[in-house]
Design an enzyme around this catalytic site. Structure first.
Site, PDB file in Angstrom:
ATOM      1  N   HIS A  59      51.385  39.735  36.930  1.00 46.21           N
ATOM      2  CA  HIS A  59      49.957  39.397  37.062  1.00 46.21           C
ATOM      3  C   HIS A  59      49.728  38.578  38.334  1.00 46.21           C
ATOM      4  CE1 HIS A  59      45.967  38.234  35.860  1.00 46.21           C
ATOM      5  NE2 HIS A  59      46.085  38.770  34.664  1.00 46.21           N
ATOM      6  N   GLU A  93      47.815  43.644  40.218  1.00 44.44           N
ATOM      7  CA  GLU A  93      48.895  43.469  39.248  1.00 44.44           C
ATOM      8  C   GLU A  93      49.669  44.775  39.053  1.00 44.44           C
ATOM      9  OE1 GLU A  93      46.615  42.219  35.799  1.00 44.44           O
ATOM     10  OE2 GLU A  93      45.259  41.134  37.106  1.00 44.44           O
TER      11      GLU A  93
HETATM   12  C1  BG6 Z   1      43.837  41.099  33.582  1.00 42.64           C
HETATM   13  C2  BG6 Z   1      43.118  41.886  32.522  1.00 42.64           C
HETATM   14  O1  BG6 Z   1      45.101  41.655  33.788  1.00 42.64           O
HETATM   15  O2  BG6 Z   1      44.017  39.766  33.132  1.00 42.64           O
HETATM   16  C3  BG6 Z   1      41.788  41.203  32.200  1.00 42.64           C
HETATM   17  O3  BG6 Z   1      42.916  43.217  32.955  1.00 42.64           O
HETATM   18  C4  BG6 Z   1      42.016  39.756  31.802  1.00 42.64           C
HETATM   19  O4  BG6 Z   1      41.116  41.921  31.171  1.00 42.64           O
HETATM   20  C5  BG6 Z   1      42.804  39.079  32.908  1.00 42.64           C
HETATM   21  O5  BG6 Z   1      40.773  39.143  31.593  1.00 42.64           O
HETATM   22  C6  BG6 Z   1      43.130  37.616  32.637  1.00 42.64           C
HETATM   23  O6  BG6 Z   1      43.798  37.495  31.429  1.00 42.64           O
HETATM   24  P1  BG6 Z   1      44.189  36.068  30.871  1.00 42.64           P
HETATM   25  O7  BG6 Z   1      44.762  36.326  29.503  1.00 42.64           O
HETATM   26  O8  BG6 Z   1      45.178  35.486  31.822  1.00 42.64           O
HETATM   27  O9  BG6 Z   1      42.906  35.280  30.824  1.00 42.64           O
END
Ligand code: BG6
Length: 249
Positions: free
Chosen positions: A120, A224
């Site tokens: 991510h 990501e």
């Molecule tokens: C992204 C998703 O990878 O991560 C989104 O596609 C999500 O839908 C975002 O809102 C952030 O996720 P988190 O759990 O770190 O708030």
């Protein structure tokens, strides 16, 4: 290290470092489930909030590359959520001009399992309205904001002008994010991560997140690399391997 690839991945100013919540920045590792996962199971899985073990460090005398390897195995806690036996290995190598991230999943149990995984990556940018992602033209994506699936990306450069949450499927192994910090481009070279999620929460979602500054959506973009559009099926004693290398152009 300003000007280096490490400087490009960011931590939000309101990120919480408490071992309970994923850090809003850097490269949280998503495993074994990307996205919401049903009651009592953490969004994006448990790997990003688990404590990993440092299992090795290395400095290559010739190249000067330095690396650290981290491992994580199933535990009583993970088995309550996902009842499989596994070992994750994550090697982070800082090279002279790039950051290499190698991820493996070993199935240590007697049963096959399915999982999704993703790096991510938060990238810092100077002005999101000037940033674009190159390499996605012609690929199919699911748009989590509109709910549309299997849309085709028409643009050579994907720009961001509102909430963006897309899963691009079967993407090329090289993507370029133009105009990140200092106007530099980040090259993402990935292997066995067929998909790429492009995410920016924009104004309202940014305000709704307690660990994300209200104006930070202007200076970040997540691109990501992952295996998320469909799960990977891993038989007992088999290993899944994937990697991502980030460099500046
Ligand atoms: C992204 C998703 O990878 O991560 C989104 O596609 C999500 O839908 C975002 O809102 C952030 O996720 P988190 O759990 O770190 O708030």
């Amino acid at each position: 290290m300003p000007g280096s690839i490490c400087h490009e991945t960011i931590a939000d100013k309101d990120a919480i470092f408490n071992n309970k919540k994923a850090i809003r920045g850097g490269i949280p590792l998503v495993f074994p489930h990307f996205g919401p996962w049903g009651e009592g199971r953490p969004q994006h899985g448990f790997a990003r909030t688990s404590l990993w073990k440092l299992s090795g460090q290395n400095k290559d005398r010739k190249s000067g590359d330095v690396s650290a390897t981290f491992t994580m195995e199933d535990s009583e806690e993970t088995r309550k959520i996902w009842n499989y036996s596994f070992k994750l290995t994550y090697t982070v190598t800082l090279k002279a001009k790039s950051l290499l991230l190698e991820f493996t999943v070993d199935n240590k149990g007697q049963e096959a399992f399915d999982f999704t995984c993703l790096l991510h990556t938060y990238l810092g940018v100077d002005d999101i309205t000037q940033t674009s992602v190159v390499g996605l033209q012609g690929t199919k994506y699911d748009d989590k904001v509109t709910g549309q699936t299997d849309c085709t990306e028409e643009n050579e450069e994907v720009t961001i002008s509102g909430e963006t949450d897309r899963i691009y499927k079967s993407t090329p192994n090289e993507l370029t994010v133009k105009n990140t910090k200092g106007g530099k481009s980040v090259i993402i070279k990935k292997n066995n991560f067929p998909d790429a999620v492009v995410w920016n929460p924009w104004i309202e979602k940014a305000k709704a997140m307690s660990d994300f500054g209200d104006d930070e959506y202007l200076v970040m973009l997540c691109v990501e690399a992952g295996f998320v559009a469909k799960p990977f099926h891993l038989e007992p004693s088999e290993t899944f391997q994937a990697s991502q290398e980030l460099s500046l152009a």
